[in-house]
Write an enzyme that holds these catalytic residues in place. Structure first.
Site, PDB file in Angstrom:
ATOM      1  N   HIS A 133       0.822  -1.210   0.000  1.00  0.00           N
ATOM      2  CA  HIS A 133       0.000   0.000   0.000  1.00  0.00           C
ATOM      3  C   HIS A 133       0.856   1.261   0.000  1.00  0.00           C
ATOM      4  O   HIS A 133       0.440   2.294  -0.536  1.00  0.00           O
ATOM      5  CB  HIS A 133      -0.908   0.022   1.230  1.00  0.00           C
TER       6      HIS A 133
ATOM      7  N   ASP B 128      -7.659  -1.816  -1.256  1.00  0.00           N
ATOM      8  CA  ASP B 128      -8.541  -2.797  -0.621  1.00  0.00           C
ATOM      9  C   ASP B 128      -9.961  -2.431  -1.017  1.00  0.00           C
ATOM     10  O   ASP B 128     -10.420  -1.301  -0.740  1.00  0.00           O
ATOM     11  CB  ASP B 128      -8.386  -2.762   0.899  1.00  0.00           C
TER      12      ASP B 128
ATOM     13  N   HIS C  25      -7.772  -7.451  -1.513  1.00  0.00           N
ATOM     14  CA  HIS C  25      -6.485  -6.773  -1.703  1.00  0.00           C
ATOM     15  C   HIS C  25      -5.975  -6.936  -3.133  1.00  0.00           C
ATOM     16  O   HIS C  25      -5.761  -8.048  -3.602  1.00  0.00           O
ATOM     17  CB  HIS C  25      -5.489  -7.366  -0.700  1.00  0.00           C
TER      18      HIS C  25
ATOM     19  N   GLU D  52      -6.103 -12.459   0.877  1.00  0.00           N
ATOM     20  CA  GLU D  52      -7.119 -11.452   1.189  1.00  0.00           C
ATOM     21  C   GLU D  52      -7.947 -11.181  -0.063  1.00  0.00           C
ATOM     22  O   GLU D  52      -7.439 -10.605  -1.031  1.00  0.00           O
ATOM     23  CB  GLU D  52      -6.468 -10.154   1.675  1.00  0.00           C
TER      24      GLU D  52
END
Length: 232
Positions: free
Chosen positions: A132, A139, A212, A209
């Site tokens: 990030h 996300d 993500h 995830e």
């Protein structure tokens, strides 16, 4: 001459620091994408605002913002909209999360039901470094444009109107793995739809995830940033 210069300097308006070259606020590229930036408030696994989040604003590299806008336009035909939970994350925020894990503590039923806080880094749920901070990771989930409510997830959290993805955002558990076989068929189908839509827009998913995604052709693949998130 000196007096004139002094007066001019005093009367100049204060200007906000600009974003680094190559970065934009997502709302300036595509205001139709819904923003629910969780680390700017207390509805997250730390139960407080994270260092560096001065405003609930999504900042991305221009390349990532334009690619995300293309995904939004593609799913809009189905009366769907993207909902972003986190975008660019300052390096100081990543450090804040890491320091928080060192405080230790038992599992948290809402966020990490099977893992102790001190094990979140070792288990790979909280990173000592984060993609990030390079500015091209997001996300994201999907919601109906008409904001039809969905059940509140048992683990993690989500916008009240997102589709059913089996867990909420930031559920630190194997249930959040994109290919996890436990969720109901509707949740599995929604995960598949999201991955395919983002892949078509040039993003790759992080398998642990479902929410993500990182732009494959990210412009700052070897660089991390630490400027704070501000509204302007």
């Amino acid at each position: 001459m000196a007096a004139t210069i002094l007066v001019t300097a005093i009367t100049l308006p204060a200007l906000a620091d600009p974003l680094p070259a190559g970065f934009v606020r997502l709302a300036d590229v595509d205001p139709s994408i819904r923003q629910d930036i969780r680390y700017a408030g207390s509805d997250n696994f730390l139960h407080r605002k994270v260092n560096g989040y001065g405003a609930p604003v999504c900042i991305l590299t221009e390349d990532a913002a334009k690619a995300l806008s293309a995904v939004q336009k593609a799913i809009a035909a189905k009366r769907l909209t993207l909902v972003v939970f986190d975008c660019y994350r300052p390096a100081r925020a990543v450090a804040d999360m890491g320091e928080w894990t060192k405080q230790g503590g038992p599992p948290d039923p809402q966020w990490y039901p099977e893992v102790r806080r001190s094990d979140l880094i070792a288990k790979g749920y909280v990173g000592e470094l984060s993609t990030h901070s390079r500015g091209s990771t997001v996300d994201v989930a999907v919601a109906q444009m008409d904001r039809r409510s969905s059940p509140n997830p048992a683990c993690g959290t989500g916008d009240a109107d997102t589709l059913d993805f089996g867990t909420g955002f930031d559920c630190f558990d194997s249930m959040s793995e994109t290919a996890y076989r436990g969720p109901a068929s509707e949740a599995a189908a929604n995960r598949k739809m999201l991955v395919e839509a983002m892949r078509a827009g040039g993003f790759k998913n992080y398998a642990r995830e479902w929410w993500h995604f990182t732009l494959k052709s990210e412009p700052f693949a070897k660089q991390r940033f630490d400027f704070p998130i501000t509204a302007d």
